[in-house]
Design a protein around this motif. Structure first.
Motif, PDB file in Angstrom:
ATOM      1  N   LYS A 191       0.840  -1.219   0.079  1.00  0.00           N
ATOM      2  CA  LYS A 191      -0.137  -0.054  -0.084  1.00  0.00           C
ATOM      3  C   LYS A 191       0.762   1.191  -0.173  1.00  0.00           C
ATOM      4  O   LYS A 191       0.670   2.210  -0.818  1.00  0.00           O
ATOM      5  N   LEU A 192       1.910   1.363   0.657  1.00  0.00           N
ATOM      6  CA  LEU A 192       2.931   2.559   0.758  1.00  0.00           C
ATOM      7  C   LEU A 192       3.462   2.490  -0.676  1.00  0.00           C
ATOM      8  O   LEU A 192       3.518   3.663  -1.007  1.00  0.00           O
ATOM      9  N   ARG A 193       3.550   1.235  -1.548  1.00  0.00           N
ATOM     10  CA  ARG A 193       4.342   1.714  -2.802  1.00  0.00           C
ATOM     11  C   ARG A 193       3.124   2.255  -3.637  1.00  0.00           C
ATOM     12  O   ARG A 193       3.541   2.953  -4.606  1.00  0.00           O
ATOM     13  N   GLN A 194       1.760   1.888  -3.239  1.00  0.00           N
ATOM     14  CA  GLN A 194       0.738   2.442  -4.127  1.00  0.00           C
ATOM     15  C   GLN A 194       0.670   4.042  -3.867  1.00  0.00           C
ATOM     16  O   GLN A 194       0.712   4.896  -4.916  1.00  0.00           O
ATOM     17  N   PHE A 195       0.775   4.534  -2.456  1.00  0.00           N
ATOM     18  CA  PHE A 195       0.948   5.958  -2.564  1.00  0.00           C
ATOM     19  C   PHE A 195       2.095   6.546  -3.328  1.00  0.00           C
ATOM     20  O   PHE A 195       1.982   7.574  -3.803  1.00  0.00           O
ATOM     21  N   ALA A 197      -7.963 -14.498  -4.399  1.00  0.00           N
ATOM     22  CA  ALA A 197      -8.631 -13.023  -4.852  1.00  0.00           C
ATOM     23  C   ALA A 197      -8.212 -12.253  -3.820  1.00  0.00           C
ATOM     24  O   ALA A 197      -7.648 -10.774  -4.053  1.00  0.00           O
ATOM     25  N   ARG A 198      -8.128 -12.595  -2.458  1.00  0.00           N
ATOM     26  CA  ARG A 198      -7.543 -11.655  -1.479  1.00  0.00           C
ATOM     27  C   ARG A 198      -6.018 -11.291  -1.523  1.00  0.00           C
ATOM     28  O   ARG A 198      -5.395 -10.213  -1.421  1.00  0.00           O
ATOM     29  N   TYR A 199      -5.393 -12.432  -1.858  1.00  0.00           N
ATOM     30  CA  TYR A 199      -3.917 -12.424  -2.084  1.00  0.00           C
ATOM     31  C   TYR A 199      -3.667 -11.513  -3.350  1.00  0.00           C
ATOM     32  O   TYR A 199      -2.610 -10.483  -3.128  1.00  0.00           O
ATOM     33  N   TYR A 200      -4.493 -11.361  -4.385  1.00  0.00           N
ATOM     34  CA  TYR A 200      -4.212 -10.638  -5.744  1.00  0.00           C
ATOM     35  C   TYR A 200      -4.313  -9.146  -5.208  1.00  0.00           C
ATOM     36  O   TYR A 200      -3.471  -8.288  -5.396  1.00  0.00           O
ATOM     37  N   LEU A 201      -5.582  -8.872  -4.248  1.00  0.00           N
ATOM     38  CA  LEU A 201      -5.833  -7.516  -3.870  1.00  0.00           C
ATOM     39  C   LEU A 201      -4.589  -6.932  -2.959  1.00  0.00           C
ATOM     40  O   LEU A 201      -4.330  -5.783  -2.963  1.00  0.00           O
ATOM     41  N   LEU A 202      -4.258  -7.617  -2.026  1.00  0.00           N
ATOM     42  CA  LEU A 202      -3.526  -7.148  -0.888  1.00  0.00           C
ATOM     43  C   LEU A 202      -2.083  -7.216  -1.196  1.00  0.00           C
ATOM     44  O   LEU A 202      -1.160  -6.429  -0.624  1.00  0.00           O
ATOM     45  N   LEU A 203      -1.591  -8.247  -2.017  1.00  0.00           N
ATOM     46  CA  LEU A 203      -0.198  -8.224  -2.511  1.00  0.00           C
ATOM     47  C   LEU A 203       0.246  -7.701  -3.700  1.00  0.00           C
ATOM     48  O   LEU A 203       1.442  -7.454  -3.738  1.00  0.00           O
ATOM     49  N   LEU A 204      -0.658  -7.656  -4.467  1.00  0.00           N
ATOM     50  CA  LEU A 204      -0.356  -7.208  -5.720  1.00  0.00           C
ATOM     51  C   LEU A 204      -1.224  -5.699  -6.259  1.00  0.00           C
ATOM     52  O   LEU A 204      -0.660  -5.411  -7.102  1.00  0.00           O
ATOM     53  N   GLY A 205      -2.265  -5.714  -5.114  1.00  0.00           N
ATOM     54  CA  GLY A 205      -2.989  -4.409  -5.476  1.00  0.00           C
ATOM     55  C   GLY A 205      -3.970  -4.310  -6.754  1.00  0.00           C
ATOM     56  O   GLY A 205      -4.047  -3.363  -7.221  1.00  0.00           O
ATOM     57  N   GLU A 206      -4.312  -5.537  -7.116  1.00  0.00           N
ATOM     58  CA  GLU A 206      -5.028  -5.758  -8.165  1.00  0.00           C
ATOM     59  C   GLU A 206      -6.180  -6.746  -7.809  1.00  0.00           C
ATOM     60  O   GLU A 206      -6.155  -7.446  -7.126  1.00  0.00           O
TER      61      GLU A 206
END
Length: 390
Positions: A57-61, A257-266
């Motif tokens: 998430k920090l990388r997304q910011f 699906a949760r791993y995609y969202l939380l680990l890859l942001g997708e």
């Protein structure tokens, strides 16, 4: 740069709680890079994927143009965050913490752009504080506030100790936010109390209050408990590529699906579940070991499991010399020497009786048998593991 509204929609994906969205949007509309704080305590040299949720998430910011501030808690780590803990953490020396910190930074920079990350150690300000300044800082927080914490209350009700140095932890984490003038602090859902203390201290210092940005605690491979080394349901970011890939292939489709969202942001791609899982595993291996390792792990997995070419795959080589030749002893030795996994004879016997053990692609189900092994033979131990006879 995206509009503030578009940024908010991007950042909200995967978040557990934001206090609050209206304040965050107002900060995004300031037209300047925001200071996004993530504090980490290097209490161990290695981290697992659950810890990388906040880093992602920090990388997304960071990719949205904001300033990532990674605070290495060389002083707070000597206390150990009491959040969610049922007992006092063992205290570490500063030397131990700094050794862990070097390893942690190397792993964190696999996710963050080091050129765009401001990395600071909170010892830079805490070791300069006089005892008078420490007393003044403590005077801003009441004991009643600290005892509102569920973890402290539960321990007191059970008659377990709560040491005074643990009470310092939320105060120190909050003061970090004052020093770096954080606009947003990212943390797991167990960090709510600590981050709110930071908001209070910022207000008293006349600073704008930071946004509380909480991320979920990632479930481990079992899909139930949070990822934890103590529960042995984790994927370590420094694990060998093949081991990392194999562990990720064991997760359920629901968890994927949760791993995609939380680990890859997708979002989970709209492709066959098995292909989606292989893509997830390959990309995570690539993140920590590089593209070549990711592709090699995928090909190795396909060789071992998709193509069922067990005999030609690469497996740990085990020398069974000096080991009793009954199948139970061989299985115990295979796990221990090949994978550093301790299996009891009872565990091994159950694997045999369940049909997990194979030699020459034939199941061995009699725990009393003593099979003839030759150099180069592959003894399959379970769905993910086998060893080659040395």
């Amino acid at each position: 740069m995206q509009s503030p509204e578009a940024q908010l929609e991007t950042l909200k994906r995967g978040a557990a709680q934001i206090i609050n969205e209206a304040e965050l949007l107002a900060k995004l509309r300031l037209g300047r890079p925001l200071n996004i704080k993530l504090g980490v305590d290097p209490t161990a040299p290695d981290i697992h994927l659950g810890f990388t949720v906040a880093l992602t998430k920090l990388r997304q910011f960071q990719d949205l143009g904001h300033q990532a501030i990674l605070i290495i808690g060389d002083f707070t780590a000597m206390i150990g965050d009491p959040s969610g803990r049922s007992k006092t953490r063992p205290q570490l020396t500063h030397d131990q913490v700094m050794t862990n910190a070097r390893s942690f930074q190397t792993q964190a920079y696999k996710i963050l752009d080091p050129e765009r990350t401001r990395t600071v150690f909170n010892g830079q300000w805490f070791e300069m504080m006089t005892f008078e300044e420490v007393m003044k800082l403590n005077g801003r927080v009441t004991l009643q506030q600290m005892l509102q914490r569920e973890d402290f209350k539960n321990r007191i009700e059970r008659g377990d100790a709560v040491h005074l140095h643990e009470i310092q932890y939320p105060i120190m984490q909050g003061w970090d936010s004052v020093v770096v003038k954080a606009d947003v602090e990212i943390g797991g859902t167990d960090q709510l109390f600590n981050i709110l203390v930071g908001r209070d201290l910022q207000r008293e210092e006349g600073q704008p209050q930071q946004i509380v940005f909480l991320m979920p605690l990632l479930e481990g491979l079992d899909g139930v408990q949070k990822m934890s080394k103590s529960l042995n349901n984790y994927v370590g970011v420094s694990e060998p590529p093949a081991e990392m890939f194999g562990k990720l292939m064991s997760i359920t489709d629901t968890l994927m699906a949760r791993y995609y969202l939380l680990l890859l942001g997708e979002e989970l791609p709209d492709i066959h579940p098995m292909d989606a899982k292989k893509q997830l595993a390959r990309r995570i291996v690539e993140r920590y070991h590089g593209p070549e390792a990711g592709l090699a792990a995928l090909e190795d997995f396909n060789t071992k499991f998709s193509k069922r070419d067990v005999d030609n795959a690469e497996w740990p080589i085990v020398n069974f010399a000096g080991v009793n030749q009954d199948i139970v002893s061989l299985v115990v030795a295979g796990y221990e020497q090949g994978y550093q996994i301790a299996k009891s004879r009872g565990d091994a016997r159950r694997l045999v009786e369940q049909g997990s053990i194979q030699l020459h692609e034939e199941k061995i189900t009699d725990p009393k048998i003593s099979p003839a092994l030759a150099a180069g033979d592959v003894l399959k131990l379970d769905k993910k593991r086998a060893v080659r006879v040395g």
